[in-house]
Design a protein around this motif. Structure first.
Motif, PDB file in Angstrom:
ATOM      1  N   ASP A   1       0.822  -1.204   0.000  1.00  0.00           N
ATOM      2  CA  ASP A   1       0.000   0.000   0.000  1.00  0.00           C
ATOM      3  C   ASP A   1       0.860   1.259   0.000  1.00  0.00           C
ATOM      4  N   SER A   2       1.932   1.275   0.819  1.00  0.00           N
ATOM      5  CA  SER A   2       2.831   2.437   0.854  1.00  0.00           C
ATOM      6  C   SER A   2       3.533   2.633  -0.492  1.00  0.00           C
ATOM      7  N   LEU A   3       3.976   1.539  -1.092  1.00  0.00           N
ATOM      8  CA  LEU A   3       4.630   1.634  -2.398  1.00  0.00           C
ATOM      9  C   LEU A   3       3.669   2.150  -3.464  1.00  0.00           C
ATOM     10  N   PHE A   4       2.425   1.739  -3.380  1.00  0.00           N
ATOM     11  CA  PHE A   4       1.421   2.197  -4.339  1.00  0.00           C
ATOM     12  C   PHE A   4       1.204   3.700  -4.220  1.00  0.00           C
ATOM     13  N   LEU A   5       1.055   4.202  -2.991  1.00  0.00           N
ATOM     14  CA  LEU A   5       0.857   5.635  -2.796  1.00  0.00           C
ATOM     15  C   LEU A   5       2.094   6.424  -3.222  1.00  0.00           C
ATOM     16  N   ARG A   6       3.286   5.873  -2.945  1.00  0.00           N
ATOM     17  CA  ARG A   6       4.510   6.522  -3.399  1.00  0.00           C
ATOM     18  C   ARG A   6       4.522   6.666  -4.913  1.00  0.00           C
ATOM     19  N   ASP A   7       4.159   5.596  -5.605  1.00  0.00           N
ATOM     20  CA  ASP A   7       4.156   5.628  -7.064  1.00  0.00           C
ATOM     21  C   ASP A   7       3.116   6.621  -7.597  1.00  0.00           C
ATOM     22  N   CYS A   8       1.983   6.715  -6.901  1.00  0.00           N
ATOM     23  CA  CYS A   8       0.966   7.692  -7.305  1.00  0.00           C
ATOM     24  C   CYS A   8       1.509   9.113  -7.174  1.00  0.00           C
ATOM     25  N   LEU A   9       2.197   9.386  -6.064  1.00  0.00           N
ATOM     26  CA  LEU A   9       2.784  10.711  -5.869  1.00  0.00           C
ATOM     27  C   LEU A   9       3.847  10.996  -6.921  1.00  0.00           C
ATOM     28  N   LYS A  10       4.706  10.011  -7.202  1.00  0.00           N
ATOM     29  CA  LYS A  10       5.758  10.195  -8.199  1.00  0.00           C
ATOM     30  C   LYS A  10       5.161  10.462  -9.581  1.00  0.00           C
ATOM     31  N   ALA A  11       3.982   9.903  -9.834  1.00  0.00           N
ATOM     32  CA  ALA A  11       3.324  10.107 -11.124  1.00  0.00           C
ATOM     33  C   ALA A  11       2.595  11.441 -11.196  1.00  0.00           C
ATOM     34  N   GLY A  12       2.626  12.204 -10.096  1.00  0.00           N
ATOM     35  CA  GLY A  12       2.001  13.523 -10.091  1.00  0.00           C
ATOM     36  C   GLY A  12       0.542  13.538  -9.703  1.00  0.00           C
ATOM     37  N   LEU A  13       0.011  12.431  -9.186  1.00  0.00           N
ATOM     38  CA  LEU A  13      -1.389  12.397  -8.772  1.00  0.00           C
ATOM     39  C   LEU A  13      -1.569  13.152  -7.453  1.00  0.00           C
ATOM     40  N   ARG A  14      -2.716  13.778  -7.301  1.00  0.00           N
ATOM     41  CA  ARG A  14      -3.020  14.547  -6.098  1.00  0.00           C
ATOM     42  C   ARG A  14      -3.786  13.675  -5.117  1.00  0.00           C
ATOM     43  N   ILE A  15      -3.256  13.589  -3.889  1.00  0.00           N
ATOM     44  CA  ILE A  15      -3.837  12.729  -2.863  1.00  0.00           C
ATOM     45  C   ILE A  15      -4.219  13.571  -1.658  1.00  0.00           C
ATOM     46  N   TYR A  16      -5.429  13.342  -1.144  1.00  0.00           N
ATOM     47  CA  TYR A  16      -5.906  14.027   0.052  1.00  0.00           C
ATOM     48  C   TYR A  16      -6.365  13.006   1.088  1.00  0.00           C
ATOM     49  N   ALA A  17      -6.268  13.390   2.357  1.00  0.00           N
ATOM     50  CA  ALA A  17      -6.823  12.594   3.446  1.00  0.00           C
ATOM     51  C   ALA A  17      -8.115  13.257   3.911  1.00  0.00           C
ATOM     52  N   SER A  18      -9.113  12.446   4.202  1.00  0.00           N
ATOM     53  CA  SER A  18     -10.414  12.954   4.629  1.00  0.00           C
ATOM     54  C   SER A  18     -10.756  12.411   6.015  1.00  0.00           C
ATOM     55  N   PRO A  19     -11.388  13.211   6.881  1.00  0.00           N
ATOM     56  CA  PRO A  19     -11.805  12.718   8.196  1.00  0.00           C
ATOM     57  C   PRO A  19     -13.087  11.891   8.151  1.00  0.00           C
ATOM     58  N   VAL A  20     -13.674  11.719   6.977  1.00  0.00           N
ATOM     59  CA  VAL A  20     -14.931  10.968   6.847  1.00  0.00           C
ATOM     60  C   VAL A  20     -14.693   9.482   7.115  1.00  0.00           C
TER      61      VAL A  20
END
Length: 269
Positions: free
Chosen positions: A179-198
């Motif tokens: 899961d951490s590697l996946f999010l890292r790759d998303c960030l490296k690809a320029g995708l925008r990620i947000y955390a939500s309190p929902v």
């Protein structure tokens, strides 16, 4: 009918659950998990089959496959996904009634979000994160989030050509971290990620499929993961990790021994 935003009618998004399961009864799984959207279920078991049915008016497609590996399972589901928003899910999560509208609302309000990480309740001993407020996810704070927190725009994932590692996670060579590697790759690809309190659901506690205690394999595998995640600064990050968690993880073996094993993992020994 879509949601009204200002004077404009926003088209309704199609949400789809991508469920990773092992040895489950797929025909009752949607009810067990309280799924209220379309779903693709990948059930890793001892046979090959395909089942399809409707639950709460939505299509549930179930692939039973004779294979192992949670990264492989999630990739298989993602390749078969066709919804606008994909929510990665595990068999042991029960989703709150109305979760789909919550997820859709967050994406409607955050137009620039490619991925949003939601809260899922888990036992205190297993909790690695909890979002108290909305925030942007960057390179320094992405490492605590499990895959089941992730909802993503399918088109963004496919355009970025990201997928889950087959080396890490339950059923793979190394214990966890896909899961951490996946999010890292998303960030490296320029995708925008947000955390939500929902909050969208709750994990039903069960025996782990990969965790057998804070032993040599755990710490060496963590070292290997940090080598992939952090490269040249993997060893300092290993020390930071151990000092932050030594009361919980180093009761029996001591943090110095754990640090030695993590260093060996980083160096590939």
């Amino acid at each position: 009918m879509g949601a009204k935003i200002g004077n404009r009618l926003e088209p309704e998004m199609e949400l789809q659950m991508l469920v990773s399961a092992v040895n489950q009864e797929v025909l009752t799984l949607a009810e067990k998990m309280n799924i209220e959207t379309e779903a693709v279920v990948i059930n890793q078991c001892e046979s090959f089959s395909y089942d399809e049915y409707r639950h709460k008016g939505h299509r549930v497609r179930c692939y039973s496959l004779k294979e192992r590996g949670v990264g492989l399972s999630r990739n298989t589901a993602l390749m078969r996904a066709d919804g606008d928003i994909c929510i990665f899910a595990d068999e042991d999560i029960v989703y709150d009634t109305g979760y789909a509208k919550k997820v859709e609302k967050e994406f409607q309000e955050r137009k620039d979000a490619d991925l949003i990480l939601f809260n899922v309740k888990v036992a205190p001993a297993r909790r690695t994160y909890w979002n108290e407020k909305e925030k942007r996810i960057r390179w320094y704070n992405y490492g605590r989030y499990p895959a089941y927190s992730i909802a993503a725009r399918r088109s963004a994932l496919h355009s970025a050509n990201v997928s889950f590692s087959l080396l890490f996670g339950g059923g793979a060579i190394y214990s966890n971290g896909e899961d951490s590697l996946f999010l890292r790759d998303c960030l490296k690809a320029g995708l925008r990620i947000y955390a939500s309190p929902v909050v969208i659901g709750e994990e039903i506690e069960r025996k782990s499929t990969w965790f057998y205690g804070y032993n040599e394999k755990f710490f060496k595998d963590r070292g290997v993961l940090y080598r992939y995640l952090y490269g040249r600064v993997a060893i300092p990050f290993s020390l930071r990790f151990l000092l932050a968690h030594k009361k919980e993880m180093c009761k029996e073996i001591g943090w110095k021994q754990a640090y030695k094993w993590m260093r060996e993992g980083v160096r590939g020994l």
